[in-house]
Design a protein around this motif. Structure first.
Motif, PDB file in Angstrom:
ATOM      1  N   PRO A 156       0.889  -1.123  -0.012  1.00  0.00           N
ATOM      2  CA  PRO A 156       0.013  -0.010  -0.083  1.00  0.00           C
ATOM      3  C   PRO A 156       0.630   1.346  -0.013  1.00  0.00           C
ATOM      4  O   PRO A 156       1.873   1.409   0.704  1.00  0.00           O
ATOM      5  CB  PRO A 156      -0.764  -0.117   1.318  1.00  0.00           C
ATOM      6  CG  PRO A 156      -0.687  -1.510   1.581  1.00  0.00           C
ATOM      7  CD  PRO A 156       0.711  -2.060   1.211  1.00  0.00           C
ATOM      8  N   ASP A 206      -2.984   5.195  -0.738  1.00  0.00           N
ATOM      9  CA  ASP A 206      -3.700   4.154  -0.485  1.00  0.00           C
ATOM     10  C   ASP A 206      -4.281   4.117   0.882  1.00  0.00           C
ATOM     11  O   ASP A 206      -5.704   4.089   1.279  1.00  0.00           O
ATOM     12  CB  ASP A 206      -3.196   2.681  -0.629  1.00  0.00           C
ATOM     13  CG  ASP A 206      -2.651   2.510  -2.124  1.00  0.00           C
ATOM     14  OD1 ASP A 206      -3.263   3.216  -3.054  1.00  0.00           O
ATOM     15  OD2 ASP A 206      -1.860   1.733  -2.519  1.00  0.00           O
ATOM     16  N   VAL A 222      -5.451  -4.650  -1.475  1.00  0.00           N
ATOM     17  CA  VAL A 222      -4.650  -4.026  -2.713  1.00  0.00           C
ATOM     18  C   VAL A 222      -4.248  -5.382  -3.712  1.00  0.00           C
ATOM     19  O   VAL A 222      -3.646  -6.288  -3.069  1.00  0.00           O
ATOM     20  CB  VAL A 222      -3.434  -3.209  -2.303  1.00  0.00           C
ATOM     21  CG1 VAL A 222      -2.783  -2.617  -3.403  1.00  0.00           C
ATOM     22  CG2 VAL A 222      -3.912  -2.101  -1.278  1.00  0.00           C
TER      23      VAL A 222
END
Length: 229
Positions: free
Chosen positions: A186, A190, A213
């Motif tokens: 991430p 994010d 993710v």
């Protein structure tokens, strides 16, 4: 000097792709032979087996699956009809990967999110943020594409996520997006987007359960990493 091509009908019967499939099964055929059965006909100068062998000498199966119709028609001997056939075959393969016999797909873990979305996301060249809208039993009511492009807390607004969630009267939401680089680690953006959407969900009474993710063959759950509480 005139050049001659060997037509499929002129080949020995046990060398023809369709006859080989019927006799030995599809697993015995090469990628070129399988594609030849789908496309059926070659060109005036090249039979379909040679054409498909040439395609796979220039493209891997992954590259071929990622090509759109416009790109496929750049291959010598592939017109719009054949390009559409190739695109359709790969789309069916992607749909099969995400298929389940359950009336509604139930999400029990981040691995379920990955299993559902990876076939659709792995070939995307841009980041794509998707919301899975869930009922009270964590069954998927709907998949909603929220944004396409790099995630940015200033661009991804909670209203875009929760508008669909409210219309669907869902109980909770799971977010997921892909990293075209293949690395699912991430980014700061994010994390910022996730925290913003979690807070927005709390105000509306819609839980954001996780943000997964997806990379190349792997994923990271922001809930497991402690960023979704």
């Amino acid at each position: 000097m005139n050049q001659y091509k060997i037509c499929i009908r002129d080949m020995p019967e046990d060398e023809r792709p369709r006859e080989r499939l019927l006799k030995y099964g599809p697993e015995a055929l090469s990628n070129a032979e399988l594609l030849a059965i789908i496309l059926r006909t070659g060109t005036q100068k090249e039979n379909i087996v040679n054409l498909c062998s040439r395609i796979f000498s220039e493209y891997s199966i992954k590259q071929l699956s990622q090509a759109n119709v416009s790109k496929l028609t750049e291959i010598h001997g592939i017109g719009t009809a054949k390009a559409a056939q190739i695109a359709a075959v790969f789309e069916l393969a992607r749909k099969l990967e995400g298929f389940t016999d359950e009336p509604k797909r139930k999400i029990r873990s981040p691995a379920d999110v990955y299993s559902l979305l990876y076939p659709k996301m792995r070939e995307q060249k841009r980041e794509r943020l998707v919301a899975l809208l869930l009922d009270t039993k964590n069954q998927v009511l709907r998949e909603e594409v929220i944004s396409i492009g790099s995630l940015n807390a200033n661009i991804v607004h909670p209203r875009e996520v929760f508008k669909a969630a409210l219309m669907e009267s869902c109980a909770s939401v799971i977010l997921s997006h892909n990293h075209p680089s293949g690395d699912p680690t991430p980014s700061r953006e994010d994390i910022a987007v996730t925290e913003k959407l979690v807070e927005g969900g709390k105000l509306l009474g819609i839980d954001v359960l996780d943000h997964v993710v997806i990379g190349e063959g792997k994923y990271v759950s922001l809930k497991d990493e402690g960023f979704v509480r």
